[in-house]
Design an enzyme around this catalytic site. Structure first.
Site, PDB file in Angstrom:
ATOM      1  N   GLU A   1      16.906   1.797  17.015  1.00 23.11           N
ATOM      2  CA  GLU A   1      16.014   2.893  17.399  1.00 23.11           C
ATOM      3  C   GLU A   1      15.667   2.858  18.882  1.00 23.11           C
ATOM      4  O   GLU A   1      15.382   1.768  19.385  1.00 23.11           O
ATOM      5  CB  GLU A   1      14.734   2.713  16.563  1.00 23.11           C
ATOM      6  CG  GLU A   1      13.928   3.924  16.385  1.00 23.11           C
ATOM      7  CD  GLU A   1      12.843   3.677  15.329  1.00 23.11           C
ATOM      8  OE1 GLU A   1      13.149   3.149  14.247  1.00 23.11           O
ATOM      9  OE2 GLU A   1      11.704   4.013  15.624  1.00 23.11           O
TER      10      GLU A   1
ATOM     11  N   ARG B   1       0.819  -1.221   0.000  1.00 16.71           N
ATOM     12  CA  ARG B   1       0.000   0.000   0.000  1.00 16.71           C
ATOM     13  C   ARG B   1       0.853   1.272   0.000  1.00 16.71           C
ATOM     14  O   ARG B   1       0.634   2.195  -0.780  1.00 16.71           O
ATOM     15  CB  ARG B   1      -0.905   0.020   1.247  1.00 16.71           C
ATOM     16  CG  ARG B   1      -2.076  -0.914   1.184  1.00 16.71           C
ATOM     17  CD  ARG B   1      -2.836  -0.866   2.508  1.00 16.71           C
ATOM     18  NE  ARG B   1      -2.051  -1.572   3.520  1.00 16.71           N
ATOM     19  CZ  ARG B   1      -2.391  -2.750   4.036  1.00 16.71           C
ATOM     20  NH1 ARG B   1      -3.501  -3.332   3.676  1.00 16.71           N
ATOM     21  NH2 ARG B   1      -1.620  -3.336   4.934  1.00 16.71           N
TER      22      ARG B   1
ATOM     23  N   HIS C   1      11.220   8.779  13.363  1.00 17.67           N
ATOM     24  CA  HIS C   1      10.087   7.874  13.124  1.00 17.67           C
ATOM     25  C   HIS C   1       8.756   8.655  13.038  1.00 17.67           C
ATOM     26  O   HIS C   1       7.853   8.444  13.841  1.00 17.67           O
ATOM     27  CB  HIS C   1      10.022   6.781  14.201  1.00 17.67           C
ATOM     28  CG  HIS C   1       9.321   5.535  13.734  1.00 17.67           C
ATOM     29  ND1 HIS C   1       9.716   4.261  14.100  1.00 17.67           N
ATOM     30  CD2 HIS C   1       8.243   5.360  12.941  1.00 17.67           C
ATOM     31  CE1 HIS C   1       8.912   3.379  13.543  1.00 17.67           C
ATOM     32  NE2 HIS C   1       8.008   4.025  12.842  1.00 17.67           N
TER      33      HIS C   1
ATOM     34  N   ARG D   1      11.381  -0.126   8.172  1.00 21.65           N
ATOM     35  CA  ARG D   1      11.874  -0.548   9.478  1.00 21.65           C
ATOM     36  C   ARG D   1      13.397  -0.479   9.460  1.00 21.65           C
ATOM     37  O   ARG D   1      14.031  -0.816   8.446  1.00 21.65           O
ATOM     38  CB  ARG D   1      11.428  -1.983   9.803  1.00 21.65           C
ATOM     39  CG  ARG D   1      10.003  -2.084  10.289  1.00 21.65           C
ATOM     40  CD  ARG D   1       9.830  -1.405  11.665  1.00 21.65           C
ATOM     41  NE  ARG D   1       8.487  -1.514  12.179  1.00 21.65           N
ATOM     42  CZ  ARG D   1       7.547  -0.548  12.107  1.00 21.65           C
ATOM     43  NH1 ARG D   1       7.809   0.606  11.520  1.00 21.65           N
ATOM     44  NH2 ARG D   1       6.353  -0.736  12.631  1.00 21.65           N
TER      45      ARG D   1
ATOM     46  N   GLY E   1       6.763   8.772  10.226  1.00 19.71           N
ATOM     47  CA  GLY E   1       5.959   8.324   9.082  1.00 19.71           C
ATOM     48  C   GLY E   1       4.475   8.605   9.209  1.00 19.71           C
ATOM     49  O   GLY E   1       3.859   9.215   8.331  1.00 19.71           O
TER      50      GLY E   1
END
Ligand code: DGY
Length: 331
Positions: free
Chosen positions: A279, A166, A297, A250, A299
Site C-alpha cells: 500500500e 470487535r 483503505h 491489513r 475502513g
C-alpha cells in the site's frame, strides 16, 4: 520567546506533531491545547530524527512506517506516539519501548465503520456492483436481459470470519441479523460473548475447516509478523471455487502474489480489498480484473468516525501530559 538577557525560553505548552491533516474540529482543539505542528506528507528518516528531538508527542497514522531505524536518536524528546488508528503494526513497538516512547491507539470508535465497509465490499462483490457501474459509465449497458451480470446470493450464505475481535464480531452480527447468514469463525480461542452465542456462530479451531465451508471469507485479524501471509497459496487453495475473499484488515495478511495467481486460475470467485500488501501500490494484475473490488483503505472513513478517532487521540495526549494512566496504551 526570549528572556531579558536574550536567552530562548522553552514554552511549557507541550509540542505535538500530527503527520497528516485531521478533521478540522479536532485540529482546532489540538491547537487550543498544544503547540501544534501539522505536517501533510511523509517524513524522511532525517526528518523523523529531528522530529524526535523537537516534539513531546508525535501522532502518526497507518501510512507512517516507524521502523527501528527511524528511532535511532539518542535521548529523544518525544515520549509518546499517539497513533491515529487502531492498528499499530506500522510502529516498531520494541524499538519505541527501548527508547522510552509510549504508544497509544484508538480502539472501539471505528468498529462499526469498518464492519460496514466489509459488508459493502461483500455486497459489491456478490452482486458485481463495481463491474455493473463500470459498464454503465462506459456506455456499454444496452438494456435489461435475463442473464445480465448474474451474481451470487448473499442472504442465507455462509460467512467465515478470521479474527473475531470487535470488528469481526460487528460484521458477523450485521451479516447474521440483516442477511440471515450462517457464521463460522476462526480465532486463537473461542469467543465467550453473548452476541456470538446469540447468532450461533460456529468456532472453527482449524482455519482450513472455515476456508472449505465459507462462501465469503472476511479477514479481521491484526497485521504484523504473526499474521503475515496467513492467507497464502495453500489457504486460497482450500477455499470453495465460488467463494470470495474480503480484506479490510491489513494488506500483509494476504500473500498478494498468491491471490493474483488464485484469481487468474479461477480458484476463487473474487476478492474485495480495502488494504494492500504494498500500500498504496496496487498490483497491476488486480487493477485489470473485473471480479475484484478495490478500495483505497476506507475502513474508518466516515466523518463521525474520523472525528471520534481524533478525540480519542486527544484524550490519550491529555492523559499523558497530565501524568494520568493512558486510556489506550499499547506499550
Ligand atoms: C486503523 O485504524 O487501523 C485503520 O486501518 C486506519 O489506520
Amino acid at each position: 520567546m526570549r528572556d531579558q538577557t536574550g536567552n530562548v525560553l522553552e514554552s511549557s505548552v507541550p509540542k505535538v506533531l500530527i503527520t497528516r491533516r485531521w478533521p478540522l474540529a479536532v485540529e482546532a482543539e489540538l491547537q487550543r491545547r498544544y503547540e501544534l505542528t501539522i505536517r501533510n506528507s511523509a517524513l524522511s528518516v532525517a526528518e523523523w530524527h529531528s522530529a524526535l528531538k523537537e516534539y513531546d508527542a508525535i501522532c502518526p497514522c497507518v501510512i507512517d512506517k516507524i521502523s527501528a531505524d527511524m528511532l535511532k536518536v539518542i535521548s529523544p524528546r518525544t515520549r509518546l506516539f499517539a497513533n491515529f488508528g487502531v492498528g499499530y503494526n506500522h510502529i516498531d513497538l520494541v524499538a519505541a519501548a527501548a527508547r522510552g516512547i509510549s504508544v497509544t491507539n484508538t480502539p472501539d470508535v471505528l468498529t462499526h465503520a469498518t464492519a460496514d465497509l466489509a459488508m459493502t465490499i461483500m455486497l459489491m462483490l456478490a452482486r458485481r456492483a463495481g463491474e455493473g457501474e463500470r459498464q454503465l459509465r462506459s456506455r456499454q449497458w444496452h438494456g435489461w436481459y435475463p442473464t445480465h451480470l448474474m451474481g451470487t446470493q448473499v442472504t442465507g450464505a455462509t460467512l467465515g470470519i478470521i479474527g473475531m475481535g470487535r470488528i469481526g464480531m460487528a460484521m458477523a452480527q450485521k451479516a447474521h441479523d440483516g442477511f440471515g447468514m450462517k457464521i463460522l469463525y476462526h480465532n486463537r480461542k473461542p469467543v465467550n460473548e453473548s452476541v456470538v452465542y446469540a447468532m450461533k456462530a460456529e468456532y472453527c479451531a482449524d482455519m482450513q475447516d472455515l476456508l472449505q465451508r465459507s462462501d465469503f471469507v472476511a479477514l479481521h485479524c491484526p497485521g504484523g509478523k504473526n499474521n503475515r501471509h496467513l492467507i497464502n497459496a495453500e489457504a486460497l487453495a482450500q477455499m470453495k471455487p465460488g467463494a470470495f475473499l474480503i480484506n479490510t484488515a491489513r494488506g500483509d495478511v494476504v500473500d498478494e502474489d498468491a491471490l493474483v495467481t488464485a484469481l487468474q486460475k479461477g480458484q476463487i470467485a473474487g476478492a474485495g480489498l480495502d488494504v494492500f500488501e504494498r500500500e498504496p501500490e496496487v498490483a497491476a494484475a488486480l487493477l485489470a480484473m473485473e471480479n475484484v473490488v478495490l478500495l483505497p483503505h476506507l475502513g474508518s472513513a466516515t466523518t463521525a468516525t474520523r472525528e471520534a478517532m481524533g478525540w480519542r487521540v486527544l484524550s490519550n495526549l491529555d492523559a499523558f501530559f497530565k501524568n494520568e494512566p493512558l486510556p489506550d496504551r499499547v506499550v
